[in-house]
Design a protein around this motif. Structure first.
Motif: not given
Length: 116
Positions: A80-85
């Motif tokens: 979730e964090v990776w995809d937003a970044w």
């Protein structure tokens, strides 16, 4: 062919630039150690942004990423964090595995290689 080392320590450098390639050491979350996978991932990605900028590049130039999780069950939380970044249309080649990390307080470690 020049080699530039960034944040050089006794054991390792945090980044090494060789020609037009930037190699980052595995990054862990020192400030958020022991906190959630999402918090650790966010800190790590901020460190990666900072190191890439210091080396003269950014996340749009990522070539590959290796991600280690202390528990693969946290894969979705990290993603979730990776995809937003990750820069849209510029996702690197990537591997993600479960592994015991250097200390139990670390649940995520990420290492990237980028073009300059």
């Amino acid at each position: 062919m020049s080699i530039e080392r960034i944040e050089v320590g006794k054991r390792m450098s945090q980044a090494v630039v060789h020609d037009n390639t930037v190699y980052l050491a595995g990054q862990v979350a020192h400030q958020n150690a022991g906190k959630s996978v999402a918090e650790q991932t966010q800190e790590i990605l901020e460190n990666i942004d900072r190191l890439l900028a210091e080396a003269g590049t950014d996340k749009t130039r990522l070539l590959s990423a290796q991600i280690w999780l202390s528990e693969i069950s946290s894969f979705n939380e990290m993603n979730e964090v990776w995809d937003a970044w990750v820069a849209e249309g510029n996702a690197p080649a990537r591997a993600c595995v479960e592994s015991r990390l250097a200390a139990p307080k670390f649940t995520v470690e990420i290492m990237v290689i980028a073009a300059k």
